[in-house]
Design a protein around this motif. Sequence first.
Motif, PDB file in Angstrom:
ATOM      1  N   LEU A   1      -8.556   8.259   2.593  1.00 47.47           N
ATOM      2  CA  LEU A   1      -8.389   7.656   3.838  1.00 47.47           C
ATOM      3  C   LEU A   1      -9.492   6.661   4.107  1.00 47.47           C
ATOM      4  N   ILE A   2     -10.830   6.776   3.631  1.00 39.26           N
ATOM      5  CA  ILE A   2     -11.903   5.958   3.944  1.00 39.26           C
ATOM      6  C   ILE A   2     -11.654   4.525   2.952  1.00 39.26           C
ATOM      7  N   SER A   3     -11.352   4.973   1.845  1.00 35.98           N
ATOM      8  CA  SER A   3     -11.194   3.868   0.746  1.00 35.98           C
ATOM      9  C   SER A   3     -10.025   2.824   1.078  1.00 35.98           C
ATOM     10  N   LEU A   4      -8.946   3.379   1.498  1.00 36.86           N
ATOM     11  CA  LEU A   4      -7.749   2.721   1.901  1.00 36.86           C
ATOM     12  C   LEU A   4      -8.006   1.677   3.045  1.00 36.86           C
ATOM     13  N   LEU A   5      -8.585   2.473   4.183  1.00 33.64           N
ATOM     14  CA  LEU A   5      -8.986   1.685   5.453  1.00 33.64           C
ATOM     15  C   LEU A   5     -10.100   0.627   4.923  1.00 33.64           C
ATOM     16  N   ALA A   6     -10.961   0.930   4.159  1.00 31.21           N
ATOM     17  CA  ALA A   6     -11.976  -0.185   3.708  1.00 31.21           C
ATOM     18  C   ALA A   6     -11.254  -1.255   3.256  1.00 31.21           C
ATOM     19  N   VAL A   7     -10.361  -1.263   2.404  1.00 33.44           N
ATOM     20  CA  VAL A   7      -9.491  -2.314   1.595  1.00 33.44           C
ATOM     21  C   VAL A   7      -8.754  -3.049   2.703  1.00 33.44           C
ATOM     22  N   SER A   8      -8.326  -2.168   3.849  1.00 33.37           N
ATOM     23  CA  SER A   8      -7.668  -2.856   4.827  1.00 33.37           C
ATOM     24  C   SER A   8      -8.399  -3.654   5.975  1.00 33.37           C
TER      25      SER A   8
ATOM     26  N   VAL B   1       6.888   4.940   7.855  1.00 36.40           N
ATOM     27  CA  VAL B   1       6.036   5.996   6.816  1.00 36.40           C
ATOM     28  C   VAL B   1       5.661   7.144   7.343  1.00 36.40           C
ATOM     29  N   LEU B   2       5.578   7.190   8.602  1.00 40.59           N
ATOM     30  CA  LEU B   2       5.188   8.624   9.220  1.00 40.59           C
ATOM     31  C   LEU B   2       6.638   9.444   9.568  1.00 40.59           C
ATOM     32  N   TRP B   3       8.026   8.512   9.880  1.00 43.89           N
ATOM     33  CA  TRP B   3       8.926   9.169  10.144  1.00 43.89           C
ATOM     34  C   TRP B   3       9.512   9.780   9.016  1.00 43.89           C
ATOM     35  N   LEU B   4       9.187   8.911   7.744  1.00 41.78           N
ATOM     36  CA  LEU B   4       9.676   9.543   6.518  1.00 41.78           C
ATOM     37  C   LEU B   4       8.743  10.567   5.982  1.00 41.78           C
ATOM     38  N   GLY B   5       7.556  10.823   6.558  1.00 34.30           N
ATOM     39  CA  GLY B   5       7.013  11.900   5.897  1.00 34.30           C
ATOM     40  C   GLY B   5       5.899  11.529   5.144  1.00 34.30           C
ATOM     41  N   GLY B   6       5.331  10.307   5.228  1.00 33.25           N
ATOM     42  CA  GLY B   6       4.304   9.971   4.597  1.00 33.25           C
ATOM     43  C   GLY B   6       2.880  10.247   4.867  1.00 33.25           C
ATOM     44  N   GLY B   7       2.613  10.785   6.202  1.00 32.71           N
ATOM     45  CA  GLY B   7       1.440  11.451   6.407  1.00 32.71           C
ATOM     46  C   GLY B   7       0.426  10.273   6.798  1.00 32.71           C
ATOM     47  N   VAL B   8      -1.070  10.809   6.831  1.00 32.26           N
ATOM     48  CA  VAL B   8      -1.957   9.961   7.164  1.00 32.26           C
ATOM     49  C   VAL B   8      -2.202   8.787   5.984  1.00 32.26           C
ATOM     50  N   VAL B   9      -2.037   9.521   4.907  1.00 31.77           N
ATOM     51  CA  VAL B   9      -2.344   8.711   3.575  1.00 31.77           C
ATOM     52  C   VAL B   9      -1.340   7.480   3.527  1.00 31.77           C
ATOM     53  N   GLY B  10      -0.313   7.910   3.601  1.00 27.66           N
ATOM     54  CA  GLY B  10       1.011   7.255   3.762  1.00 27.66           C
ATOM     55  C   GLY B  10       0.758   5.792   4.793  1.00 27.66           C
ATOM     56  N   LEU B  11       0.148   6.285   5.939  1.00 25.43           N
ATOM     57  CA  LEU B  11       0.001   5.356   6.913  1.00 25.43           C
ATOM     58  C   LEU B  11      -0.904   4.422   6.592  1.00 25.43           C
TER      59      LEU B  11
ATOM     60  N   ALA C   1      -1.949   3.489   3.667  1.00 22.96           N
ATOM     61  CA  ALA C   1      -1.551   2.677   2.507  1.00 22.96           C
ATOM     62  C   ALA C   1      -0.491   1.491   3.102  1.00 22.96           C
ATOM     63  N   ALA C   2       0.073   1.982   4.135  1.00 29.26           N
ATOM     64  CA  ALA C   2       1.014   0.989   4.758  1.00 29.26           C
ATOM     65  C   ALA C   2       0.378   0.047   5.393  1.00 29.26           C
ATOM     66  N   PHE C   3      -0.824   0.113   5.980  1.00 31.80           N
ATOM     67  CA  PHE C   3      -1.706  -0.791   6.582  1.00 31.80           C
ATOM     68  C   PHE C   3      -2.352  -1.721   5.436  1.00 31.80           C
ATOM     69  N   VAL C   4      -2.796  -1.134   4.283  1.00 30.50           N
ATOM     70  CA  VAL C   4      -3.214  -2.188   3.294  1.00 30.50           C
ATOM     71  C   VAL C   4      -1.892  -3.017   2.879  1.00 30.50           C
ATOM     72  N   ALA C   5      -0.976  -2.462   2.607  1.00 29.39           N
ATOM     73  CA  ALA C   5       0.199  -3.375   2.120  1.00 29.39           C
ATOM     74  C   ALA C   5       0.530  -4.355   3.258  1.00 29.39           C
ATOM     75  N   VAL C   6       0.864  -3.880   4.529  1.00 30.86           N
ATOM     76  CA  VAL C   6       0.973  -4.858   5.408  1.00 30.86           C
ATOM     77  C   VAL C   6      -0.034  -6.083   5.492  1.00 30.86           C
ATOM     78  N   ARG C   7      -1.338  -5.537   5.543  1.00 31.29           N
ATOM     79  CA  ARG C   7      -2.396  -6.604   5.667  1.00 31.29           C
ATOM     80  C   ARG C   7      -2.503  -7.385   4.246  1.00 31.29           C
ATOM     81  N   ALA C   8      -2.134  -6.963   3.269  1.00 35.39           N
ATOM     82  CA  ALA C   8      -2.165  -7.916   2.004  1.00 35.39           C
ATOM     83  C   ALA C   8      -1.007  -9.064   1.963  1.00 35.39           C
ATOM     84  N   ALA C   9       0.175  -8.468   2.402  1.00 38.50           N
ATOM     85  CA  ALA C   9       1.309  -9.489   2.714  1.00 38.50           C
ATOM     86  C   ALA C   9       0.860 -10.538   3.842  1.00 38.50           C
ATOM     87  N   ASP C  10       0.224  -9.959   4.915  1.00 43.58           N
ATOM     88  CA  ASP C  10      -0.087 -10.772   6.080  1.00 43.58           C
ATOM     89  C   ASP C  10      -1.250 -11.906   5.601  1.00 43.58           C
TER      90      ASP C  10
END
Length: 375
Positions: free
Chosen positions: A23-30, A71-81, A83-92
């Motif tokens: 989580l820390i690694s993904l949020l740092a990239v975000s 992502v949460l509705w599909l069961g991705g959990g906090v790690v998936g959440l 990772a979704a932040f990283v993907a959205v912010r990269a595209a943004d």
Amino acid sequence: VVAVPVIIGSARLLGITGLKLSLISLLAVSLVLSSLKSAAMSLYQAFEAFGVNAVLATIERVALFVVGAAVLWLGGGVVGLAAAFVAVRAADVLGTFWWVSRRTAAFTLRWDWSAIWGLQRLALPLILAAALGHIHGEIEILCLGWLRSDAEVGWYAAATRLMEFTAVLPAVLYTVLYPRLSALSREQQAHGRLSTRAMRTMVLLALPLAVAMALGARPLIALTFGPGFVEAAGSLRIIALALPFAFVTSVIDAVLLSMRRQQAVLAVSATGLVTGLATCLVAIPRWGMVGAAVANLLSASVMTLVGLQLLARARRDARTEQAGVAHEAQVAMAGYHRHLWARRVRHPVQSARNLFNHLATTAVTWIPDPDRARR
């Protein structure tokens, strides 16, 4: 390049592994991706194109909410959440840079170590001030975690989260105010009038909001977090009283930065942290959450008082500097008139050139900032 390895390495040194490290690694990239976008956002802020800023920020927030909820509705959990932040912010970031390059100015990514080091050197007081301010914002919760129970930490965190919503108002005014203050930095009277009007506006906004939150603390806590958190109402009443001080301090920071007083902003942040930490260590063991709230109120008031003192000193220095330049200009003009009288205006062009050179030397001598001296 620097921040992500430092954050991950620090987490490993603290013994953090597994899910938390991911989580820390993904949020740092975000967060790094979010900081890249700030280059484009600050460009539009400098041009006072706040509508574009609002559109870009809205698109990002809506995308984060929609993708994160999916992502949460599909069961991705906090790690998936995360990772979704990283993907959205990269595209943004990519979309924002494409938009800016097409509409305003082309961005190119290149290494310029002299420019990077120069910017970091100038921004070092602001970096330290931001770091101290972030620590100051969490110091009460940290001290509660060390000295009291987990339940009190949760109750107090609920009260502080409600207060975070009020930070939107000073943030919006800061965004609008800072470019205009910077443009007026050489016009002392207009600069002073605008800063005074901004402080009065902040007080007028903060006072009714503080009174409303103090009087309605219990139902507000119960409505937002549920009946189990109503113990935080007493702390919220005290923290609400700090709102006027916090709002005015945000204006003071903008004014000091527009006058190139970065060290003063750092001094304000350091004063708040030291005051808050000292009060927490004394008050929390005795009064718990209420002591933490008192520390918040006391540190906010001290920051405002110190900021006002530093602002008054900065304005006195600016007036002294301006008076010195004006005196030197008067001396130069008197010498020029004596020179013309002595020469009977036989060589006016050379005399004017001599005057210009003398005034340029005077400006360089009396104005410490090279850019202003050159102008």
